[in-house]
Design a protein around this motif. Structure first.
Motif, PDB file in Angstrom:
ATOM      1  N   ILE A  12      52.670  54.041 117.232  1.00 59.17           N
ATOM      2  CA  ILE A  12      51.965  54.834 116.218  1.00 59.17           C
ATOM      3  C   ILE A  12      50.578  55.144 116.762  1.00 59.17           C
ATOM      4  O   ILE A  12      49.903  54.258 117.300  1.00 59.17           O
ATOM      5  CB  ILE A  12      51.847  54.062 114.888  1.00 59.17           C
ATOM      6  N   ILE A  17      47.118  55.080 112.512  1.00 61.05           N
ATOM      7  CA  ILE A  17      46.838  53.704 112.093  1.00 61.05           C
ATOM      8  C   ILE A  17      45.601  53.685 111.196  1.00 61.05           C
ATOM      9  O   ILE A  17      45.594  53.068 110.128  1.00 61.05           O
ATOM     10  CB  ILE A  17      46.638  52.776 113.309  1.00 61.05           C
ATOM     11  N   TYR A  20      46.392  55.200 107.788  1.00 63.57           N
ATOM     12  CA  TYR A  20      47.075  54.280 106.880  1.00 63.57           C
ATOM     13  C   TYR A  20      46.109  53.238 106.318  1.00 63.57           C
ATOM     14  O   TYR A  20      46.248  52.809 105.169  1.00 63.57           O
ATOM     15  CB  TYR A  20      48.233  53.597 107.599  1.00 63.57           C
ATOM     16  N   LEU A  26      47.239  49.344 104.941  1.00 65.73           N
ATOM     17  CA  LEU A  26      47.021  48.357 105.997  1.00 65.73           C
ATOM     18  C   LEU A  26      45.608  47.807 105.836  1.00 65.73           C
ATOM     19  O   LEU A  26      44.672  48.562 105.587  1.00 65.73           O
ATOM     20  CB  LEU A  26      47.190  49.035 107.364  1.00 65.73           C
ATOM     21  N   TYR A  39      44.103  42.980 114.701  1.00 69.28           N
ATOM     22  CA  TYR A  39      45.467  43.160 114.202  1.00 69.28           C
ATOM     23  C   TYR A  39      46.337  41.989 114.643  1.00 69.28           C
ATOM     24  O   TYR A  39      46.266  41.534 115.781  1.00 69.28           O
ATOM     25  CB  TYR A  39      46.065  44.466 114.745  1.00 69.28           C
ATOM     26  N   GLU A  43      50.298  42.807 110.586  1.00 70.83           N
ATOM     27  CA  GLU A  43      49.959  44.238 110.604  1.00 70.83           C
ATOM     28  C   GLU A  43      50.970  45.030 111.425  1.00 70.83           C
ATOM     29  O   GLU A  43      51.343  46.158 111.054  1.00 70.83           O
ATOM     30  CB  GLU A  43      48.549  44.447 111.175  1.00 70.83           C
ATOM     31  N   LEU A  47      53.220  48.051 109.971  1.00 72.60           N
ATOM     32  CA  LEU A  47      53.229  49.380 110.590  1.00 72.60           C
ATOM     33  C   LEU A  47      54.650  49.811 110.957  1.00 72.60           C
ATOM     34  O   LEU A  47      54.987  51.000 110.845  1.00 72.60           O
ATOM     35  CB  LEU A  47      52.334  49.388 111.830  1.00 72.60           C
ATOM     36  N   LYS A  51      56.306  53.088 109.589  1.00 74.00           N
ATOM     37  CA  LYS A  51      56.873  54.058 110.541  1.00 74.00           C
ATOM     38  C   LYS A  51      58.289  54.444 110.144  1.00 74.00           C
ATOM     39  O   LYS A  51      58.654  55.630 110.147  1.00 74.00           O
ATOM     40  CB  LYS A  51      56.854  53.457 111.951  1.00 74.00           C
TER      41      LYS A  51
END
Length: 216
Positions: A12, A17, A20, A26, A39, A43, A47, A51
């Motif tokens: 991603i 990122i 989001y 997140l 992260y 996380e 993600l 995704k």
């Protein structure tokens, strides 16, 4: 992990990122030593779930509800399936009409479009949405503010130029210097303000999710 590592691990983009994170999907912690986002596996797992859902076209708001626990995955997907079924019916109608047009072996100048348009309008009244109404050309989101800014700047610059021309051609009629300065400064400041607003608008447009997450 740093954001570059997460980007490579999950596939991603950094832009998405951060997008989001801004949308509340997140919430990485912060490194106490340098203040950078830190992260972890949680996380990364989040993600990956985002995704997957975005690849299926699930709206951000539905994913947020799932994250907040106000609905299950099944709840969100049931609603999304209704949307997909509606889009499929719309696409089926478009395919059918394209199939009919495919049989018209004539130049465009000889195409009798009236009957087809009547059918399209009838379908639209019944709730069908065709491609041209669903898709927004991203370029128009940039073009409109740019055109407005260019026109406004041209008008203000023209006003300044006209005033200076009047001052130069008839110096004996020149008003007091403070008034001259104000008369030039006001439109100049307006130009600066509008250009600054354009820059902010372009940045705002650019913050959006890249291609609806389909470029992963």
């Amino acid at each position: 992990m740093k954001i570059n590592e997460v980007e490579a691990l999950v596939g991603i983009t950094k832009k998405n990122i951060r997008f989001y994170e801004e949308k509340g999907l997140l919430a990485p912690g912060r490194n106490s030593e340098n203040g950078y986002r830190d992260y972890g596996e949680a996380e990364v797992a989040t993600l990956r779930r985002i995704k997957l859902l975005r690849k299926l076209g699930v709206p951000i708001e539905e994913i947020r509800r799932m994250r907040e626990g106000t609905q299950t995955v099944g709840d969100g997907l049931r609603r999304h399936l209704v949307t997909l079924e509606r889009e499929r019916r719309n696409l089926d109608e478009a395919v059918r009409l394209c199939g009919l047009l495919q049989t018209c072996e004539v130049p465009l100048s000889e195409l009798d479009a009236e009957g087809f348009l009547q059918e399209v309008e009838s379908l639209e009244r019944a709730g069908t949405t065709f491609h041209d109404q669903q898709k927004r050309d991203v370029r128009t989101r940039y073009v409109a503010p740019v055109v407005v800014t260019v026109v406004f700047v041209a008008l203000m610059a023209g006003a300044i130029g006209l005033f200076l021309w009047a001052v130069l051609t008839e110096p004996e009629e020149v008003p007091p210097l403070p008034l001259v300065a104000v008369t030039i400064a006001v439109p100049a400041l307006m130009i600066v303000g509008v250009v600054y607003a354009l820059v902010l608008r372009i940045r705002e447009i650019g913050k959006g999710e890249i291609d609806d997450a389909k470029r992963y």
